[in-house]
Enzyme design. Structure first.
Site, PDB file in Angstrom:
ATOM      1  N   LYS A  22     -42.722  47.115 -17.182  1.00 16.03           N
ATOM      2  CA  LYS A  22     -42.543  47.629 -15.820  1.00 16.03           C
ATOM      3  C   LYS A  22     -43.846  47.541 -15.031  1.00 16.03           C
ATOM      4  O   LYS A  22     -43.898  47.041 -13.912  1.00 16.03           O
ATOM      5  CB  LYS A  22     -42.083  49.088 -15.833  1.00 16.03           C
ATOM      6  CG  LYS A  22     -42.172  49.768 -14.460  1.00 16.03           C
ATOM      7  CD  LYS A  22     -41.745  51.216 -14.504  1.00 16.03           C
ATOM      8  CE  LYS A  22     -42.769  52.193 -14.935  1.00 16.03           C
ATOM      9  NZ  LYS A  22     -43.722  52.623 -13.911  1.00 16.03           N
ATOM     10  N   ASN A  23     -44.940  48.018 -15.637  1.00 12.12           N
ATOM     11  CA  ASN A  23     -46.200  48.127 -14.901  1.00 12.12           C
ATOM     12  C   ASN A  23     -46.941  46.804 -14.738  1.00 12.12           C
ATOM     13  O   ASN A  23     -48.003  46.762 -14.132  1.00 12.12           O
ATOM     14  CB  ASN A  23     -47.087  49.186 -15.551  1.00 12.12           C
ATOM     15  CG  ASN A  23     -46.522  50.573 -15.326  1.00 12.12           C
ATOM     16  OD1 ASN A  23     -45.620  50.758 -14.508  1.00 12.12           O
ATOM     17  ND2 ASN A  23     -47.011  51.548 -16.062  1.00 12.12           N
ATOM     18  N   ARG A  93     -44.018  55.215  -5.977  1.00 11.53           N
ATOM     19  CA  ARG A  93     -45.392  55.182  -5.472  1.00 11.53           C
ATOM     20  C   ARG A  93     -45.993  53.781  -5.530  1.00 11.53           C
ATOM     21  O   ARG A  93     -46.848  53.420  -4.732  1.00 11.53           O
ATOM     22  CB  ARG A  93     -46.307  56.043  -6.323  1.00 11.53           C
ATOM     23  CG  ARG A  93     -45.871  57.416  -6.668  1.00 11.53           C
ATOM     24  CD  ARG A  93     -46.918  58.025  -7.565  1.00 11.53           C
ATOM     25  NE  ARG A  93     -48.233  57.746  -7.054  1.00 11.53           N
ATOM     26  CZ  ARG A  93     -48.768  58.379  -6.018  1.00 11.53           C
ATOM     27  NH1 ARG A  93     -48.073  59.294  -5.405  1.00 11.53           N
ATOM     28  NH2 ARG A  93     -49.947  58.102  -5.587  1.00 11.53           N
ATOM     29  N   CYS A 117     -47.042  63.743  -6.679  1.00  5.49           N
ATOM     30  CA  CYS A 117     -46.200  63.341  -7.815  1.00  5.49           C
ATOM     31  C   CYS A 117     -46.284  64.448  -8.857  1.00  5.49           C
ATOM     32  O   CYS A 117     -47.262  65.185  -8.897  1.00  5.49           O
ATOM     33  CB  CYS A 117     -46.756  62.018  -8.342  1.00  5.49           C
ATOM     34  SG  CYS A 117     -46.227  61.585  -9.981  1.00  5.49           S
ATOM     35  N   ARG A 122     -52.590  62.220  -7.101  1.00  4.27           N
ATOM     36  CA  ARG A 122     -52.585  60.741  -7.059  1.00  4.27           C
ATOM     37  C   ARG A 122     -52.924  60.178  -5.677  1.00  4.27           C
ATOM     38  O   ARG A 122     -52.116  59.454  -5.082  1.00  4.27           O
ATOM     39  CB  ARG A 122     -51.268  60.201  -7.579  1.00  4.27           C
ATOM     40  CG  ARG A 122     -50.972  60.673  -9.004  1.00  4.27           C
ATOM     41  CD  ARG A 122     -49.722  60.086  -9.571  1.00  4.27           C
ATOM     42  NE  ARG A 122     -49.875  58.687  -9.946  1.00  4.27           N
ATOM     43  CZ  ARG A 122     -48.896  57.962 -10.494  1.00  4.27           C
ATOM     44  NH1 ARG A 122     -47.718  58.524 -10.699  1.00  4.27           N
ATOM     45  NH2 ARG A 122     -49.082  56.700 -10.819  1.00  4.27           N
ATOM     46  N   ASP A 308     -49.921  57.137 -20.777  1.00  8.37           N
ATOM     47  CA  ASP A 308     -48.460  56.974 -20.766  1.00  8.37           C
ATOM     48  C   ASP A 308     -47.840  57.149 -22.148  1.00  8.37           C
ATOM     49  O   ASP A 308     -46.620  57.066 -22.281  1.00  8.37           O
ATOM     50  CB  ASP A 308     -48.081  55.612 -20.179  1.00  8.37           C
ATOM     51  CG  ASP A 308     -48.441  55.508 -18.700  1.00  8.37           C
ATOM     52  OD1 ASP A 308     -48.434  54.384 -18.173  1.00  8.37           O
ATOM     53  OD2 ASP A 308     -48.754  56.553 -18.095  1.00  8.37           O
ATOM     54  N   ARG A 400     -36.056  54.849 -14.545  1.00  4.86           N
ATOM     55  CA  ARG A 400     -37.070  54.137 -13.776  1.00  4.86           C
ATOM     56  C   ARG A 400     -37.926  53.242 -14.662  1.00  4.86           C
ATOM     57  O   ARG A 400     -38.492  52.253 -14.206  1.00  4.86           O
ATOM     58  CB  ARG A 400     -37.997  55.146 -13.074  1.00  4.86           C
ATOM     59  CG  ARG A 400     -37.286  56.001 -12.007  1.00  4.86           C
ATOM     60  CD  ARG A 400     -38.299  56.782 -11.209  1.00  4.86           C
ATOM     61  NE  ARG A 400     -39.411  55.910 -10.869  1.00  4.86           N
ATOM     62  CZ  ARG A 400     -40.667  56.342 -10.790  1.00  4.86           C
ATOM     63  NH1 ARG A 400     -40.942  57.589 -11.034  1.00  4.86           N
ATOM     64  NH2 ARG A 400     -41.630  55.504 -10.498  1.00  4.86           N
TER      65      ARG A 400
HETATM   66  C1  EPZ Z   1     -50.848  53.337 -13.138  1.00  2.00           C
HETATM   67  O1  EPZ Z   1     -50.753  54.333 -12.115  1.00  2.00           O
HETATM   68  C2  EPZ Z   1     -49.497  53.323 -13.847  1.00  2.00           C
HETATM   69  N1  EPZ Z   1     -48.466  52.988 -12.882  1.00  2.00           N
HETATM   70  C3  EPZ Z   1     -49.228  54.703 -14.451  1.00  2.00           C
HETATM   71  O2  EPZ Z   1     -48.014  54.633 -15.204  1.00  2.00           O
HETATM   72  C4  EPZ Z   1     -50.344  55.046 -15.416  1.00  2.00           C
HETATM   73  O3  EPZ Z   1     -50.158  56.359 -15.896  1.00  2.00           O
HETATM   74  C5  EPZ Z   1     -51.702  54.964 -14.697  1.00  2.00           C
HETATM   75  O4  EPZ Z   1     -51.876  53.682 -14.089  1.00  2.00           O
HETATM   76  C6  EPZ Z   1     -52.868  55.180 -15.648  1.00  2.00           C
HETATM   77  O5  EPZ Z   1     -52.835  54.287 -16.699  1.00  2.00           O
HETATM   78  C7  EPZ Z   1     -48.277  51.684 -12.555  1.00  2.00           C
HETATM   79  O6  EPZ Z   1     -48.946  50.783 -13.008  1.00  2.00           O
HETATM   80  C8  EPZ Z   1     -47.173  51.394 -11.579  1.00  2.00           C
HETATM   81  P1  EPZ Z   1     -54.526  55.208 -11.450  1.00  2.00           P
HETATM   82  P2  EPZ Z   1     -51.869  54.416 -10.962  1.00  2.00           P
HETATM   83  O7  EPZ Z   1     -54.776  54.788 -10.045  1.00  2.00           O
HETATM   84  O8  EPZ Z   1     -52.455  53.089 -10.731  1.00  2.00           O
HETATM   85  C9  EPZ Z   1     -57.143  58.669  -9.515  1.00  2.00           C
HETATM   86  C10 EPZ Z   1     -45.869  55.273 -15.915  1.00  2.00           C
HETATM   87  O9  EPZ Z   1     -45.547  56.263 -16.608  1.00  2.00           O
HETATM   88  N2  EPZ Z   1     -57.158  57.874  -8.262  1.00  2.00           N
HETATM   89  O10 EPZ Z   1     -55.093  54.355 -12.532  1.00  2.00           O
HETATM   90  O11 EPZ Z   1     -51.265  55.140  -9.832  1.00  2.00           O
HETATM   91  C11 EPZ Z   1     -55.748  59.194  -9.860  1.00  2.00           C
HETATM   92  O12 EPZ Z   1     -55.442  60.368  -9.171  1.00  2.00           O
HETATM   93  C12 EPZ Z   1     -46.905  55.454 -14.789  1.00  2.00           C
HETATM   94  O13 EPZ Z   1     -45.408  54.131 -16.068  1.00  2.00           O
HETATM   95  C13 EPZ Z   1     -57.891  58.320  -7.176  1.00  2.00           C
HETATM   96  O14 EPZ Z   1     -58.535  59.375  -7.234  1.00  2.00           O
HETATM   97  O15 EPZ Z   1     -52.955  55.347 -11.675  1.00  2.00           O
HETATM   98  C14 EPZ Z   1     -55.843  59.397 -11.366  1.00  2.00           C
HETATM   99  O16 EPZ Z   1     -56.397  60.639 -11.652  1.00  2.00           O
HETATM  100  C15 EPZ Z   1     -47.236  56.881 -14.536  1.00  2.00           C
HETATM  101  N3  EPZ Z   1     -57.882  57.582  -6.037  1.00  2.00           N
HETATM  102  C16 EPZ Z   1     -56.779  58.263 -11.786  1.00  2.00           C
HETATM  103  O17 EPZ Z   1     -57.468  57.832 -10.612  1.00  2.00           O
HETATM  104  C17 EPZ Z   1     -57.188  56.393  -5.932  1.00  2.00           C
HETATM  105  O18 EPZ Z   1     -57.207  55.749  -4.875  1.00  2.00           O
HETATM  106  C18 EPZ Z   1     -56.083  57.060 -12.418  1.00  2.00           C
HETATM  107  O19 EPZ Z   1     -54.989  56.722 -11.617  1.00  2.00           O
HETATM  108  C19 EPZ Z   1     -56.456  55.947  -7.050  1.00  2.00           C
HETATM  109  C20 EPZ Z   1     -56.461  56.702  -8.213  1.00  2.00           C
END
Ligand code: EPZ
Length: 420
Positions: A22-23, A93, A117, A122, A308, A400
């Site tokens: 998916k990701n 998202r 979320c 996020r 995850d 999802r």
């Molecule tokens: C991706 O989400 C995945 N989703 C998530 O999988 C996964 O948990 C996550 O990466 C971490 O591995 C997809 O790929 C679609 P991040 P993402 O930006 O990119 C902070 C699942 O279960 N942050 O790496 O949204 C954020 O708040 C899902 O399949 C900022 O502060 O996660 C978090 O604490 C859930 N500012 C950290 O970084 C930003 O602009 C990592 O989030 C962006 C992120």
């Protein structure tokens, strides 16, 4: 609303075929917006988030053809819209991944700001900041991120990511492929899904160095061509089935997968007492009828232990021999499954981003509620090992990210069915 009804107690056994990731599928689908020709993608999982992404690409004007086995053909040449509307973004998202390609290809884009979320605030500040460094003018108003590039083309930039962000890296990587000049992304995410996206972009003609490292160097090109690309297997779906096998003390082989994508998870499963064998595209886990041993887990960006898989390992520890600590360092609110597991008899105490899990002999079936995608997977696994019946509500979360989950578990001998 659909629910899953599970009668626990069977040791899982047999083979399960893993779907596409998916990701990886989501960013790769959005990257089609960058191309000047038709992109054909295979091994796309049939999931609600994929359906939403295809609907969004269609809403932007792309011509989409769905083939057998979820082959998806995207013709982006007819794109004439640049707004990703609230009604689609609020369900997923990851729609934020439309912004980079739209701005890079069309010099403008508007995406509804993804709201909060269940697992955390996020924010998307890193996505916005990176695009601004590449020359985009961005305002956030009326719930939308509105980006416009004076002069129409982004320019290369040196971007340091304050936090490792998977979709943040993916958005800026896609944007940089068509920018004027060189972009360097420091502290980039190294997740296999980022690598899969980069490989697809390179196959389309992008110039990217440092794939799989925390420093990506992208030399922008004038145009990207069409391509046929196969999305990688889903490492989190693989890990979910392996944990279910371990928790039920069974023996399961995951096929159509790739062991190299989830090494940290396999190490922890062996620590829990599993016998793990691997081949090029398969993984066999055998618990030999034994109860798992408790294992400490700390989530962190790849190649460390994936967040995850945290909820699934919470269940493993809940029925394991001994006690263990689970530390969640990525998301500030990712223990929503704990109160539900406690309703099934688990012994877990929370302290900030730490969960102390003391293993119990058995869990008891109960009515439980899913709160997010991976939490729902953990409740299904708990139901497979619990005595009696478990009824999991709000399973739209699981649809999802898991393709036909009840069919796949049934093929492994589980007593599970979807009830209206
Ligand atoms: C991706 O989400 C995945 N989703 C998530 O999988 C996964 O948990 C996550 O990466 C971490 O591995 C997809 O790929 C679609 P991040 P993402 O930006 O990119 C902070 C699942 O279960 N942050 O790496 O949204 C954020 O708040 C899902 O399949 C900022 O502060 O996660 C978090 O604490 C859930 N500012 C950290 O970084 C930003 O602009 C990592 O989030 C962006 C992120």
């Amino acid at each position: 609303m659909d629910k899953l009804l599970i009668t626990g107690g069977q040791a899982l056994s047999g083979n399960v075929a893993i779907s596409g990731a998916k990701n990886a599928a989501l960013p790769i689908l959005f990257s089609t917006l960058l191309a000047d020709d038709i992109v054909t993608l295979t091994n796309i999982p049939h999931l609600n988030d994929v359906t939403t992404t295809i609907a969004l690409l269609g809403r932007l004007g792309a011509d989409i053809t769905l083939g057998d086995n979820m082959t998806v053909e995207v013709d982006p040449r007819s794109v004439n819209e640049h707004v990703a509307p609230y009604e689609l973004v609020r369900t997923m998202r990851a729609s934020i991944l439309a912004l980079g390609p739209l701005v890079a290809k069309h010099g403008k884009g508007q995406v509804s700001l993804p709201g909060g979320c269940a697992i955390g605030a996020r924010p998307v500040n890193l996505h916005i900041h990176g695009l601004e460094l590449m020359g985009a003018d961005i305002v956030v108003e009326h719930g939308y991120i509105k980006a416009d590039v004076p002069g129409g083309r982004l320019k290369g930039a040196h971007i340091l990511m304050d936090t490792v962000s998977v979709t943040g890296t993916e958005n800026l990587l896609m944007a940089a492929t068509l920018a004027d000049g060189r972009t360097v992304i420091e502290n980039a995410a190294r997740e296999p899904e980022v690598v899969d996206l980069a490989n697809c972009l390179i196959a389309m003609g992008a110039k990217i160095q440092g794939v799989g490292t925390s420093k990506l160097v992208i030399d922008g090109v004038e145009r990207l061509s069409g391509v046929n690309y196969r999305v990688q297997p889903d490492r989190i779906e693989t890990g979910t089935f392996l944990v279910a096998a371990a928790v039920t003390r069974g023996s399961v082989t995951c096929t159509h997968t790739d062991p190299s994508l989830l090494e940290a998870v396999l190490v922890k499963l062996e620590e829990a007492g599993a016998v793990v064998e691997t081949g090029e595209d398969w993984i066999k886990l055998d618990m030999q009828g034994c109860r798992p041993k408790a294992v400490d887990v700390t989530t962190a960006p790849y190649p460390a232990f994936p967040t995850d898989m945290q909820a699934q390992f919470t269940v493993l520890n809940a029925v394991a021999q001994g006690a263990a600590r689970i530390k969640e360092t990525i998301f500030e609110n990712r223990f929503m499954h704990v109160p539900e597991l406690s309703r099934m008899g688990a012994d877990i105490s929370l302290d900030g981003n730490n969960a102390l899990v003391r293993g119990v002999e058995t869990l008891s079936g109960a009515e439980v509620m899913a709160t997010d995608l991976r939490a729902s997977a953990s409740l299904v696994i708990a139901g497979l090992v619990a005595g009696g019946e478990t009824l999991v509500d709000r399973i739209y979360h699981i649809d999802r990210g898991y393709e036909c989950i009840e069919d796949k578990f049934s093929m492994l001998g589980a007593n599970i069915r979807r009830v209206k």
